[in-house]
Design a protein around this motif. Structure first.
Motif: not given
Length: 256
Positions: A248-255, A205-211, A215-227
């Motif tokens: 970051l979503i930019d890096d996921a696309v590049a990969r 799984i590569w999980f990507a957002t634009k946190d 810094k609140k909306y996307d970051h909440r996704f990031k925190d919940i996934f990690q927890e």
């Protein structure tokens, strides 16, 4: 040769235009000669959705909850031109959005690999599955046409009446605004769906957002996934020999 018997019916959601013809051909030529097909049928054609005030879409989703499996054909989400063409009562919402919201669903888009049909990019030797959260966001947004100068704010009113306000924008002329929401419980369900799917098919799984920007909306996704990963899945992923990481979503696309 005896037909394969089905013990539990599946939900059949018919669609619009050529989809109806193609789906009927698939059933007649590829399925029914070999399978004793049992379905609970729902007509999601635009005319029938209009006639039922879109209740048929809700009914099909509730049936899917009950039976567990559904096949859905492509449907029309009407625009202004379709309003006139079909003489609609209103511009009905996306059936996919309605169904996914009722199922709190996660969408997995995964390629079907077939021997002898090679990918255009020869270095792609493993299929890439795209998982998308299917609750809230743009499907349940609220939109506002700003007619002229003024202020747009987000306002949260707590149960005790206290307010929290955030400025969206000070408009000096006409424009547009959009409000979106999501729920921790739905994000948690999305995360577990992704982790369970990855374990089932043995995919990283590569999980990507634009946190960095959200810094609140996307970051909440990031925190919940990690927890959830740390608490429930880290050991299972290690045992299965697969990896979870955030980027970051930019890096996921590049990969890719």
């Amino acid at each position: 040769m005896a037909k394969i018997q089905m013990t539990t019916p599946l939900v059949e959601m018919d669609g619009d235009e050529m989809t109806r013809i193609i789906w009927q051909m698939i059933k007649d030529e590829l399925i029914c000669p070999h399978v004793d097909l049992k379905t609970e049928y729902y007509d999601l054609g635009l005319e029938h959705r209009n006639a039922t005030d879109d209740q048929v879409t809700v009914d099909s989703a509730e049936a899917t909850k009950r039976l567990g499996v559904a096949v859905k054909c492509a449907t029309i989400t009407p625009n202004a031109a379709r309003m006139d063409e079909y003489d609609l009562k209103q511009m009905w919402k996306s059936p996919n959005g309605t169904i996914r919201a009722l199922l709190d669903g996660t969408v997995f888009r995964t390629p079907i690999t077939v021997a002898g049909i090679e990918p255009c990019v020869r270095s792609w030797v493993k299929p890439i599955t795209i998982a998308r959260h299917a609750y809230g966001d743009v499907y349940k947004n609220t939109e506002l046409r700003v007619p002229g100068p003024g202020t747009v704010e987000l306002v949260y009113t707590a149960a005790d009446g206290t307010e929290t306000r955030e400025l969206v924008h000070e408009f000096d002329g006409p424009g547009i605004a959009q409000g979106m929401h999501n729920l921790d419980a739905s994000i948690e369900s999305f995360a577990r769906s992704c982790f369970e799917y990855a374990l089932d098919v043995k995919q990283d799984i590569w999980f990507a957002t634009k946190d960095t920007i959200s810094k609140k909306y996307d970051h909440r996704f990031k925190d919940i996934f990690q927890e959830i990963y740390d608490a429930e899945y880290a050991a299972r992923f290690e045992e299965a020999g697969i990896e979870y990481f955030y980027t970051l979503i930019d890096d996921a696309v590049a990969r890719v």
